[in-house]
Design a protein around this motif. Structure first.
Motif, PDB file in Angstrom:
ATOM      1  N   ALA A  19       0.835  -1.207   0.000  1.00  0.00           N
ATOM      2  CA  ALA A  19       0.000   0.000   0.000  1.00  0.00           C
ATOM      3  C   ALA A  19       0.868   1.255   0.000  1.00  0.00           C
ATOM      4  CB  ALA A  19      -0.928  -0.004   1.213  1.00  0.00           C
ATOM      5  N   ALA A  20       1.958   1.241   0.771  1.00  0.00           N
ATOM      6  CA  ALA A  20       2.860   2.402   0.812  1.00  0.00           C
ATOM      7  C   ALA A  20       3.538   2.609  -0.536  1.00  0.00           C
ATOM      8  CB  ALA A  20       3.900   2.202   1.912  1.00  0.00           C
ATOM      9  N   ALA A  21       3.935   1.513  -1.172  1.00  0.00           N
ATOM     10  CA  ALA A  21       4.565   1.628  -2.492  1.00  0.00           C
ATOM     11  C   ALA A  21       3.603   2.243  -3.503  1.00  0.00           C
ATOM     12  CB  ALA A  21       5.021   0.245  -2.964  1.00  0.00           C
ATOM     13  N   LEU A  22       2.349   1.830  -3.468  1.00  0.00           N
ATOM     14  CA  LEU A  22       1.353   2.386  -4.382  1.00  0.00           C
ATOM     15  C   LEU A  22       1.072   3.852  -4.062  1.00  0.00           C
ATOM     16  CD1 LEU A  22      -1.077  -0.658  -4.332  1.00  0.00           C
ATOM     17  CD2 LEU A  22       0.157   0.161  -6.361  1.00  0.00           C
ATOM     18  N   HIS A  23       0.947   4.166  -2.787  1.00  0.00           N
ATOM     19  CA  HIS A  23       0.634   5.536  -2.385  1.00  0.00           C
ATOM     20  C   HIS A  23       1.723   6.512  -2.818  1.00  0.00           C
ATOM     21  CE1 HIS A  23      -0.733   8.933  -0.061  1.00  0.00           C
ATOM     22  NE2 HIS A  23       0.379   8.947   0.635  1.00  0.00           N
ATOM     23  N   GLU A  24       2.963   6.097  -2.695  1.00  0.00           N
ATOM     24  CA  GLU A  24       4.081   6.990  -3.040  1.00  0.00           C
ATOM     25  C   GLU A  24       4.077   7.397  -4.507  1.00  0.00           C
ATOM     26  OE1 GLU A  24       7.991   6.524  -0.474  1.00  0.00           O
ATOM     27  OE2 GLU A  24       7.393   4.608  -1.344  1.00  0.00           O
ATOM     28  N   VAL A  25       3.497   6.565  -5.367  1.00  0.00           N
ATOM     29  CA  VAL A  25       3.475   6.897  -6.795  1.00  0.00           C
ATOM     30  C   VAL A  25       2.085   7.348  -7.239  1.00  0.00           C
ATOM     31  CG1 VAL A  25       5.450   5.465  -7.412  1.00  0.00           C
ATOM     32  CG2 VAL A  25       3.169   4.442  -7.376  1.00  0.00           C
ATOM     33  N   GLY A  65      14.114   2.312   7.039  1.00  0.00           N
ATOM     34  CA  GLY A  65      15.295   3.028   7.506  1.00  0.00           C
ATOM     35  C   GLY A  65      14.860   4.272   8.256  1.00  0.00           C
ATOM     36  N   ASP A  66      15.341   5.430   7.815  1.00  0.00           N
ATOM     37  CA  ASP A  66      14.974   6.695   8.448  1.00  0.00           C
ATOM     38  C   ASP A  66      13.733   7.309   7.817  1.00  0.00           C
ATOM     39  OD1 ASP A  66      17.156   6.552  10.149  1.00  0.00           O
ATOM     40  OD2 ASP A  66      18.482   7.592   8.743  1.00  0.00           O
ATOM     41  N   ARG A  67      13.199   6.694   6.783  1.00  0.00           N
ATOM     42  CA  ARG A  67      12.034   7.243   6.094  1.00  0.00           C
ATOM     43  C   ARG A  67      10.749   6.745   6.736  1.00  0.00           C
ATOM     44  NH1 ARG A  67      11.626   6.821  -0.077  1.00  0.00           N
ATOM     45  NH2 ARG A  67      10.057   8.394   0.426  1.00  0.00           N
ATOM     46  N   LEU A  68       9.758   7.616   6.739  1.00  0.00           N
ATOM     47  CA  LEU A  68       8.436   7.290   7.271  1.00  0.00           C
ATOM     48  C   LEU A  68       7.405   7.578   6.188  1.00  0.00           C
ATOM     49  CD1 LEU A  68       6.715   6.503   9.763  1.00  0.00           C
ATOM     50  CD2 LEU A  68       6.542   8.945  10.267  1.00  0.00           C
ATOM     51  N   ILE A  69       6.658   6.571   5.794  1.00  0.00           N
ATOM     52  CA  ILE A  69       5.626   6.727   4.770  1.00  0.00           C
ATOM     53  C   ILE A  69       4.279   6.485   5.427  1.00  0.00           C
ATOM     54  CG2 ILE A  69       4.718   5.913   2.569  1.00  0.00           C
ATOM     55  CD1 ILE A  69       8.253   4.992   3.434  1.00  0.00           C
ATOM     56  N   THR A  70       3.391   7.459   5.308  1.00  0.00           N
ATOM     57  CA  THR A  70       2.059   7.359   5.883  1.00  0.00           C
ATOM     58  C   THR A  70       1.041   7.201   4.760  1.00  0.00           C
ATOM     59  OG1 THR A  70       2.667   8.703   7.787  1.00  0.00           O
ATOM     60  CG2 THR A  70       0.324   8.489   7.309  1.00  0.00           C
ATOM     61  N   VAL A  71       0.270   6.151   4.824  1.00  0.00           N
ATOM     62  CA  VAL A  71      -0.769   5.885   3.816  1.00  0.00           C
ATOM     63  C   VAL A  71      -2.111   6.300   4.419  1.00  0.00           C
ATOM     64  CG1 VAL A  71      -1.829   4.171   2.313  1.00  0.00           C
ATOM     65  CG2 VAL A  71       0.564   3.908   3.025  1.00  0.00           C
ATOM     66  N   PRO A  72      -2.794   7.273   3.818  1.00  0.00           N
ATOM     67  CA  PRO A  72      -4.068   7.705   4.381  1.00  0.00           C
ATOM     68  C   PRO A  72      -5.131   6.623   4.300  1.00  0.00           C
ATOM     69  CG  PRO A  72      -3.716   8.718   2.238  1.00  0.00           C
ATOM     70  CD  PRO A  72      -2.440   8.008   2.584  1.00  0.00           C
ATOM     71  N   ASP A  84       3.317  -0.824  17.917  1.00  0.00           N
ATOM     72  CA  ASP A  84       2.411   0.319  17.800  1.00  0.00           C
ATOM     73  C   ASP A  84       1.524   0.248  16.561  1.00  0.00           C
ATOM     74  OD1 ASP A  84       4.224   0.785  15.784  1.00  0.00           O
ATOM     75  OD2 ASP A  84       4.862   2.762  16.487  1.00  0.00           O
ATOM     76  N   GLY A  85       1.576  -0.868  15.841  1.00  0.00           N
ATOM     77  CA  GLY A  85       0.744  -1.027  14.660  1.00  0.00           C
ATOM     78  C   GLY A  85       1.414  -0.624  13.360  1.00  0.00           C
ATOM     79  N   SER A  86       2.570   0.013  13.449  1.00  0.00           N
ATOM     80  CA  SER A  86       3.298   0.372  12.239  1.00  0.00           C
ATOM     81  C   SER A  86       4.045  -0.852  11.713  1.00  0.00           C
ATOM     82  CB  SER A  86       4.279   1.512  12.522  1.00  0.00           C
ATOM     83  OG  SER A  86       5.306   1.085  13.407  1.00  0.00           O
ATOM     84  N   VAL A  87       4.691  -0.697  10.559  1.00  0.00           N
ATOM     85  CA  VAL A  87       5.429  -1.791   9.931  1.00  0.00           C
ATOM     86  C   VAL A  87       6.833  -1.305   9.618  1.00  0.00           C
ATOM     87  CG1 VAL A  87       5.595  -3.252   7.866  1.00  0.00           C
ATOM     88  CG2 VAL A  87       3.378  -2.889   8.971  1.00  0.00           C
ATOM     89  N   ARG A  88       7.821  -2.157   9.867  1.00  0.00           N
ATOM     90  CA  ARG A  88       9.205  -1.833   9.542  1.00  0.00           C
ATOM     91  C   ARG A  88       9.671  -2.716   8.390  1.00  0.00           C
ATOM     92  NH1 ARG A  88      12.850   1.255  11.464  1.00  0.00           N
ATOM     93  NH2 ARG A  88      11.616   1.691  13.329  1.00  0.00           N
ATOM     94  N   LEU A  89      10.114  -2.069   7.312  1.00  0.00           N
ATOM     95  CA  LEU A  89      10.642  -2.767   6.147  1.00  0.00           C
ATOM     96  C   LEU A  89      12.148  -2.937   6.338  1.00  0.00           C
ATOM     97  CD1 LEU A  89      10.110  -3.926   3.306  1.00  0.00           C
ATOM     98  CD2 LEU A  89      10.518  -1.622   2.397  1.00  0.00           C
ATOM     99  N   ARG A  90      12.625  -4.186   6.265  1.00  0.00           N
ATOM    100  CA  ARG A  90      14.029  -4.465   6.577  1.00  0.00           C
ATOM    101  C   ARG A  90      14.770  -4.998   5.356  1.00  0.00           C
ATOM    102  NH1 ARG A  90      14.645  -6.629  12.665  1.00  0.00           N
ATOM    103  NH2 ARG A  90      16.724  -5.862  12.170  1.00  0.00           N
TER     104      ARG A  90
END
Length: 303
Positions: free
Chosen positions: A22-28, A48-55, A139-145
């Motif tokens: 969903a984050a990948a789609l939202h970014e584009v 990493g240090d980036r934070l992507i929020t999907v509405p 906290d419900g977020s997701v970390r991409l590693r």
């Protein structure tokens, strides 16, 4: 200038894998409809240090698609629920899918289509191999590693997915030999079952005794994969073990996360399948014969 309309896209199951897609789609600029069991105002991905929020919101009632602005089937649905949750997701598949909908199944194993098709009579089903490690946080977020990448069997339906993710952080490979890739990933998922029984993360594969056990189990699985027609070389078991040994020591896996949370495990599609397919070919699987019942008991009890 006339522009092509954007395809309508939905993500069913906004967990670790679903959130990443969903984050990948939202970014584009292709923000999908989000559908799941738990209402949320947004999704959050850490890379990493980036934070992507999907509405959001994350919709939870497939019976009220009119409230979500859905007046026709979606062009593309990413099904990102676990195999143990497919039946519960069936109402979403019915609400979102039509005869021309591509349903991309982002699940483990080599039996995705057999698992999903009975729960959704419409749509073009497309299995996928998910290569990226993504972990849900407290906290419900997701970390991409790692880098996000999907492998799909080459064909018209796969090209719909590739176009939707074009230019995004999620790469798409169209594979001529998808079966080999699917079995290779299955072997990787299967050996992660050892982490469940040890209740340890990837650092455990640095132990010589665990490395030897993992390698023997992978070689057992390789024989089954080859009997199924997967063209995999002798180097695959060592390469998979080396991947775990090179991973961060604290890296987990989805089946370990489920075990720690007391949820049902995907033991059958990740491990049981190796033993089942081996029996069909008359192959001996002594490690599976011990590992699978223990995983089943850890998942389903009793006790």
């Amino acid at each position: 200038m006339r522009t092509e309309p954007q395809p309508s896209i939905a993500v069913v199951g906004p967990g670790a894998i679903g959130t990443t897609v969903a984050a990948a789609l939202h970014e584009v600029g292709r923000t999908p409809l989000l559908c799941g069991r738990t209402a949320r105002s947004q999704l959050t991905l850490h890379d990493g240090d980036r934070l992507i929020t999907v509405p959001g919101p994350v919709w939870t009632d497939p019976a009220r698609t009119d409230r979500h602005g859905i007046d026709r089937p979606c062009d593309l649905v990413f099904l990102a629920v676990k195999a143990t949750q497919v039946e519960a997701a069936a109402p979403w598949l019915a609400a979102l899918s039509g005869p021309d909908t591509v349903v991309c199944v982002l699940q483990n194993g080599v039996e995705q289509l057999a698992q999903v098709a009975p729960h959704c009579p419409r749509g073009q089903f497309l299995p996928a191999v998910v290569w990226f490690p993504a972990q849900a946080q407290a906290d419900g977020s997701v970390r991409l590693r790692g880098e996000a990448r999907l492998s799909l069997p080459d064909g018209p339906a796969a090209r719909v997915v590739a176009q939707a993710l074009h230019g995004s952080r999620c790469a798409v490979d169209l594979a001529a030999d998808f079966q080999a890739l699917a079995w290779r990933k299955l072997l990787q998922n299967a050996v992660a079952g050892l982490m469940v029984l040890a209740r340890r993360r990837a650092g455990m594969f640095g132990r010589d005794d665990i490395a030897a056990l993992a390698l023997a189990y992978l070689q057992e699985g390789l024989a089954v994969a080859r009997a199924e027609g997967a063209a995999l070389g002798d180097e695959v078991p060592q390469a998979i073990l080396a991947w775990f040994q090179a991973a961060p020591a604290d890296m987990g896996t989805s089946i370990l996360t489920d075990r720690e949370a007391g949820r049902p495990l995907e033991w059958d599609i990740r491990n049981g399948v190796v033993a089942r397919r081996a029996r069909a070919h008359g192959l001996s699987t002594p490690i599976s014969d011990v590992l699978v019942p223990l995983l089943a008991a850890a998942s389903d009890g009793p006790g």
